[in-house]
Design a protein around this motif. Structure first.
Motif, PDB file in Angstrom:
ATOM      1  N   UNK A  75       0.822  -1.218   0.000  1.00 21.05           N
ATOM      2  CA  UNK A  75       0.000   0.000   0.000  1.00 21.05           C
ATOM      3  C   UNK A  75       0.855   1.266   0.000  1.00 21.05           C
ATOM      4  N   UNK A  76       2.177   1.126  -0.210  1.00 22.42           N
ATOM      5  CA  UNK A  76       3.046   2.290  -0.302  1.00 22.42           C
ATOM      6  C   UNK A  76       3.799   2.648   0.963  1.00 22.42           C
ATOM      7  N   UNK A  77       3.662   1.849   2.021  1.00 23.17           N
ATOM      8  CA  UNK A  77       4.371   2.136   3.267  1.00 23.17           C
ATOM      9  C   UNK A  77       5.827   1.718   3.159  1.00 23.17           C
ATOM     10  N   UNK A  78       6.701   2.577   3.679  1.00 21.90           N
ATOM     11  CA  UNK A  78       8.142   2.340   3.669  1.00 21.90           C
ATOM     12  C   UNK A  78       8.646   2.462   5.106  1.00 21.90           C
ATOM     13  N   UNK A  79       9.506   1.531   5.502  1.00 19.81           N
ATOM     14  CA  UNK A  79      10.177   1.620   6.802  1.00 19.81           C
ATOM     15  C   UNK A  79      11.610   2.081   6.552  1.00 19.81           C
ATOM     16  N   UNK A  80      11.953   3.211   7.166  1.00 15.14           N
ATOM     17  CA  UNK A  80      13.263   3.840   6.982  1.00 15.14           C
ATOM     18  C   UNK A  80      14.010   3.763   8.308  1.00 15.14           C
ATOM     19  N   UNK A  81      15.238   3.215   8.303  1.00 14.96           N
ATOM     20  CA  UNK A  81      15.974   3.098   9.560  1.00 14.96           C
ATOM     21  C   UNK A  81      16.428   4.455  10.096  1.00 14.96           C
ATOM     22  N   UNK A  82      16.457   4.543  11.422  1.00 13.72           N
ATOM     23  CA  UNK A  82      17.071   5.711  12.058  1.00 13.72           C
ATOM     24  C   UNK A  82      18.577   5.504  11.933  1.00 13.72           C
ATOM     25  N   UNK A  83      19.197   6.168  10.989  1.00 12.69           N
ATOM     26  CA  UNK A  83      20.623   5.964  10.732  1.00 12.69           C
ATOM     27  C   UNK A  83      21.276   7.304  10.453  1.00 12.69           C
ATOM     28  N   UNK A  84      22.574   7.295  10.445  1.00 12.05           N
ATOM     29  CA  UNK A  84      23.308   8.542  10.249  1.00 12.05           C
ATOM     30  C   UNK A  84      23.261   9.025   8.797  1.00 12.05           C
ATOM     31  N   UNK A  85      22.914   8.151   7.875  1.00 13.87           N
ATOM     32  CA  UNK A  85      22.927   8.540   6.461  1.00 13.87           C
ATOM     33  C   UNK A  85      21.526   8.864   5.926  1.00 13.87           C
ATOM     34  N   UNK A  86      20.700   9.446   6.770  1.00 11.77           N
ATOM     35  CA  UNK A  86      19.370   9.890   6.351  1.00 11.77           C
ATOM     36  C   UNK A  86      19.476  11.194   5.563  1.00 11.77           C
ATOM     37  N   UNK A  87      18.479  11.466   4.715  1.00  8.74           N
ATOM     38  CA  UNK A  87      18.444  12.780   4.061  1.00  8.74           C
ATOM     39  C   UNK A  87      18.287  13.893   5.098  1.00  8.74           C
ATOM     40  N   UNK A  88      18.427  15.126   4.659  1.00 16.17           N
ATOM     41  CA  UNK A  88      18.233  16.286   5.545  1.00 16.17           C
ATOM     42  C   UNK A  88      16.850  16.222   6.187  1.00 16.17           C
ATOM     43  N   UNK A  89      16.717  16.836   7.356  1.00 15.32           N
ATOM     44  CA  UNK A  89      15.463  16.744   8.102  1.00 15.32           C
ATOM     45  C   UNK A  89      14.281  17.338   7.341  1.00 15.32           C
ATOM     46  N   UNK A  90      14.508  18.365   6.531  1.00 13.98           N
ATOM     47  CA  UNK A  90      13.386  18.933   5.781  1.00 13.98           C
ATOM     48  C   UNK A  90      12.813  17.924   4.789  1.00 13.98           C
ATOM     49  N   UNK A  91      13.636  17.016   4.278  1.00 13.62           N
ATOM     50  CA  UNK A  91      13.150  15.953   3.399  1.00 13.62           C
ATOM     51  C   UNK A  91      12.292  14.977   4.203  1.00 13.62           C
ATOM     52  N   UNK A  92      12.751  14.629   5.404  1.00 16.02           N
ATOM     53  CA  UNK A  92      11.970  13.738   6.268  1.00 16.02           C
ATOM     54  C   UNK A  92      10.623  14.371   6.623  1.00 16.02           C
ATOM     55  N   UNK A  93      10.631  15.684   6.870  1.00 19.92           N
ATOM     56  CA  UNK A  93       9.373  16.391   7.132  1.00 19.92           C
ATOM     57  C   UNK A  93       8.442  16.302   5.922  1.00 19.92           C
ATOM     58  N   UNK A  94       8.992  16.443   4.735  1.00 18.13           N
ATOM     59  CA  UNK A  94       8.182  16.311   3.520  1.00 18.13           C
ATOM     60  C   UNK A  94       7.553  14.925   3.443  1.00 18.13           C
ATOM     61  N   UNK A  95       8.304  13.901   3.811  1.00 17.73           N
ATOM     62  CA  UNK A  95       7.761  12.539   3.786  1.00 17.73           C
ATOM     63  C   UNK A  95       6.627  12.391   4.788  1.00 17.73           C
ATOM     64  N   UNK A  96       6.807  12.935   5.990  1.00 11.06           N
ATOM     65  CA  UNK A  96       5.751  12.860   7.003  1.00 11.06           C
ATOM     66  C   UNK A  96       4.518  13.616   6.515  1.00 11.06           C
ATOM     67  N   UNK A  97       4.722  14.777   5.920  1.00 10.24           N
ATOM     68  CA  UNK A  97       3.586  15.554   5.417  1.00 10.24           C
ATOM     69  C   UNK A  97       2.883  14.823   4.276  1.00 10.24           C
ATOM     70  N   UNK A  98       3.640  14.193   3.380  1.00  9.22           N
ATOM     71  CA  UNK A  98       3.005  13.434   2.300  1.00  9.22           C
ATOM     72  C   UNK A  98       2.173  12.290   2.871  1.00  9.22           C
ATOM     73  N   UNK A  99       2.716  11.596   3.849  1.00 14.08           N
ATOM     74  CA  UNK A  99       1.986  10.506   4.487  1.00 14.08           C
ATOM     75  C   UNK A  99       0.706  11.030   5.133  1.00 14.08           C
ATOM     76  N   UNK A 100       0.816  12.160   5.813  1.00 13.71           N
ATOM     77  CA  UNK A 100      -0.345  12.791   6.442  1.00 13.71           C
ATOM     78  C   UNK A 100      -1.414  13.096   5.387  1.00 13.71           C
ATOM     79  N   UNK A 101      -1.007  13.718   4.301  1.00 12.00           N
ATOM     80  CA  UNK A 101      -1.964  14.095   3.247  1.00 12.00           C
ATOM     81  C   UNK A 101      -2.658  12.875   2.643  1.00 12.00           C
ATOM     82  N   UNK A 102      -1.935  11.755   2.549  1.00  9.07           N
ATOM     83  CA  UNK A 102      -2.524  10.537   1.990  1.00  9.07           C
ATOM     84  C   UNK A 102      -3.536   9.887   2.924  1.00  9.07           C
ATOM     85  N   UNK A 103      -3.391  10.114   4.214  1.00  4.39           N
ATOM     86  CA  UNK A 103      -4.234   9.454   5.213  1.00  4.39           C
ATOM     87  C   UNK A 103      -5.337  10.363   5.748  1.00  4.39           C
TER      88      UNK A 103
END
Length: 112
Positions: A75-103
């Motif tokens: 259904x499009x869900x992705x599990x992303x590890x809490x790791x040091x090589x994550x994208x910048x936090x603003x990208x993570x915020x965009x992902x959370x906002x996209x998930x919010x908008x979909x739900x």
């Protein structure tokens, strides 16, 4: 502040978002009784989960990211590890906002 704590804090700023603990220590953030962010437990939180369409491929490109278990990946869900090589936090915020908008109900999505 940890990435988990920052994601939690950001998600709770979205309209009508609230935290819930449906499985013991595993925290989720919901809107309209529907999960839009899996945070995991503070002690064992190895990753966070979001529902994505536009950013789905980008999220899966993070080392260690996988389609979410229990059939959620279909259904499009992705599990992303809490790791040091994550994208910048603003990208993570965009992902959370996209998930919010979909739900979230469309009336709430329009408030963003």
């Amino acid at each position: 502040m940890s990435i988990r704590a920052e994601l939690r804090a950001y998600a709770l700023t979205l309209p009508e978002a609230f935290e819930d603990f449906p499985w013991e220590d595993d925290a989720v953030v919901k809107v309209n009784k529907k999960i839009f962010l899996f945070l995991g437990s503070p002690e064992h939180g190895t990753g966070f989960g979001v529902k994505l369409v536009v950013a789905h491929g980008h999220a899966l490109s993070v080392p260690g990211a996988i389609p979410s278990r229990y059939g959620l990946g279909r259904a499009g869900w992705v599990t992303v590890p809490y790791a040091s090589d994550l994208p910048e936090f603003d990208v993570l915020q965009d992902w959370v906002e996209e998930s919010y908008r979909l739900v979230a109900p469309k009336r709430l999505g329009k408030l963003l």
